[in-house]
Design an enzyme around this catalytic site. Structure first.
Site, PDB file in Angstrom:
ATOM      1  CE  LYS A 298       1.088  -2.404  -4.501  1.00 20.32           C
ATOM      2  NZ  LYS A 298       1.405  -3.721  -3.889  1.00 20.32           N
ATOM      3  NE  ARG A 308       4.885  -5.684  -9.889  1.00 18.13           N
ATOM      4  CZ  ARG A 308       3.867  -5.156 -10.548  1.00 18.13           C
ATOM      5  NH1 ARG A 308       3.895  -5.105 -11.877  1.00 18.13           N
ATOM      6  NH2 ARG A 308       2.833  -4.663  -9.899  1.00 18.13           N
ATOM      7  CE  LYS A 328       1.320  -8.043  -8.950  1.00 15.08           C
ATOM      8  NZ  LYS A 328       2.131  -8.033  -7.711  1.00 15.08           N
ATOM      9  CD  GLU A 344      -9.845   0.971  -2.441  1.00  9.53           C
ATOM     10  OE1 GLU A 344      -9.807   0.483  -1.299  1.00  9.53           O
ATOM     11  OE2 GLU A 344     -10.062   0.297  -3.458  1.00  9.53           O
ATOM     12  CE  LYS A 359       4.669   0.026  -3.997  1.00 10.56           C
ATOM     13  NZ  LYS A 359       4.803  -1.372  -3.539  1.00 10.56           N
ATOM     14  CB  SER A 385      11.776   0.010  -7.161  1.00  7.43           C
ATOM     15  OG  SER A 385      10.652  -0.370  -7.949  1.00  7.43           O
ATOM     16  CE1 TYR A 424      13.413  -0.471  -1.933  1.00 11.22           C
ATOM     17  CE2 TYR A 424      12.318   1.191  -3.274  1.00 11.22           C
ATOM     18  CZ  TYR A 424      12.327  -0.062  -2.694  1.00 11.22           C
ATOM     19  OH  TYR A 424      11.250  -0.896  -2.860  1.00 11.22           O
TER      20      TYR A 424
END
Length: 440
Positions: A298, A308, A328, A344, A359, A385, A424
């Site tokens: 991610k 968000r 982040k 990871e 992602k 998104s 989506y």
């Protein structure tokens, strides 16, 4: 000739080719032959004659039908030839040069000449079964449109969620991932609401599983929807995101989601070691069959903005006594790094992950391919998104054909190695795929 031998040699003709008179006559002769008195006696001339007449009638009918079919076939062939002769020969535009003289032996275009050939040789296919539909839920009953994501709304946990999931299921989309819009008055700096057994996410899980037991429910394991400071983990006063302390609450969150009926929990927080800890917590609570879809790669991406907005989960502004980073980057991955994603993913696999996710999706096709090449676990890609919003905006302005562009985007994720696609567009894409199947 003995009657028994004759009856064994000449079958009683029941063919519709024999005339009614012949069939009636032979039926009478056949009944007479069944009398035991005739089994060894000489065969009557009348019977022989009837059989000969029947055989001739049948053969005549067969020949007649074959001649009719032959004539019809010749007529059809002639019609096809005439139609072909009427098609004008293709013309070249003026100024077309002579063909280049170099000999081309390998011509890949041969395998693309017809739709049937292209369909036969296709290497990647999309199906609604590949899609997970992300949904945003809230406490109300009305759908609340999300301005940054045209066509997407926050859904009432007891109303719109079930309506949309019912439609998706009918189209073959039988997987959903739930994101709750937690009321602000329930958010705290330590996000205890995340493991409330009667919380919004937990109620949404129960609603879906009660209404649609065959739907696979995925969840989001992270603290940001419940954290008043907007980060995925607990924030210390100097801005540091506390790793191990956060994991303690992530485990409680995952177990509460499993208790509500989740099929897969999906840690998206990017804390070190959280997959192993969640696996142990689930097993200790008796949920050995609940899977983990790990957000393994991610990235700290700019493509999350509309998400968000949907959850109102941006990091909060710092105060005088509490430092809060506006991004982040201390726990999500650097977009410049590829090998780090493999590290990871390997750690998540070793710790017990069942699915590895990348992602965002399209900007990281190389990472999807890399994980696919380095792991035997299923690979998921999140068509996030920002990707959705860009395609929507371009389509609304007439710059792209939405159907073709979206299906190409999703196909590229599948081609890179993702068999699980969070998008989506899941419901709309399923409708478009249905239209494509009907056209073919």
């Amino acid at each position: 000739m003995a009657q028994a031998a004759f009856v064994d040699t000449v079958a009683f003709p029941t063919s519709s080719l024999a005339s009614p008179y012949v069939r009636s006559s032979l039926r009478q002769q056949h009944l007479a032959l069944e009398d035991p008195a005739f089994k060894t006696a000489p065969l009557p001339q009348a019977t022989v004659g009837a059989c000969v007449i029947a055989a001739a009638s049948v053969l005549s009918g067969v020949v007649s039908r074959r001649r009719s079919r032959t004539k019809a076939g010749r007529a059809h062939s002639s019609a096809v030839v005439r139609a072909a002769a009427e098609v004008p020969a293709p013309r070249l535009p003026d100024g077309t040069p002579e063909p280049h003289p170099n000999p081309i032996r390998k011509r890949p275009r041969r395998n693309r000449r017809s739709a049937a050939a292209r369909q036969m040789f296709t290497e990647t296919t999309l199906s609604p079964a590949n899609f997970i539909l992300p949904v945003f839920v809230h406490e109300g009953t009305e759908d609340i449109p999300i301005s940054a994501m045209p066509g997407v709304s926050r859904l009432g946990v007891d109303t719109g969620l079930l309506r949309v999931m019912g439609e998706a299921r009918e189209l073959g989309v039988k997987s959903v991932v739930i994101f709750p819009k937690t009321p602000d008055d329930l958010k705290t700096a330590t996000a205890e609401e995340s493991f409330n057994p009667n919380g919004l996410a937990q109620r949404a899980i129960r609603n879906v599983k009660r209404a649609f037991p065959d739907v696979v429910v995925y969840t989001d394991v992270a603290l940001d929807p419940y954290n008043s400071l907007g980060h995925d983990g607990i924030v210390r006063s100097d801005g540091v995101i506390m790793n191990d302390e956060t994991i303690a609450y992530l485990c409680k969150q995952a177990v509460s989601q499993a208790e509500a009926g989740a099929d897969y929990v999906s840690p998206s927080d990017m804390m070190d070691g959280r997959v192993g800890a969640i696996r142990d917590a689930l097993d200790a609570a008796g949920f050995t069959n609940v899977g983990i879809m790990a957000y393994s790669a991610k990235y700290a991406s700019a493509y999350y903005g509309p998400f968000r907005v949907a959850l109102d989960s941006n990091p909060r502004l710092p105060s005088e006594d509490w430092k809060i980073f506006p991004n982040k980057k201390t726990y999500q991955q650097d977009p410049a790094n590829a090998r780090e994603a493999i590290l990871e993913a390997k750690l998540d696999e070793e710790e017990g992950a069942d699915i590895l996710m990348v992602k965002p999706g399209m900007p990281y096709l190389d990472i999807i391919k890399s994980l696919y090449d380095n792991s035997n676990l299923p690979i998921a890609a999140y068509h996030v998104s920002g990707e959705y919003a860009m395609l929507k905006a371009a389509a609304q302005n007439g710059w792209l054909d939405e159907k073709d562009a979206v299906l190409e985007a999703l196909l590229s994720l599948k081609r890179a190695g993702a068999t699980v696609i969070l998008t989506y567009y899941a419901v709309q894409a399923a409708k478009w795929l249905q239209e494509v199947d009907e056209e073919e």
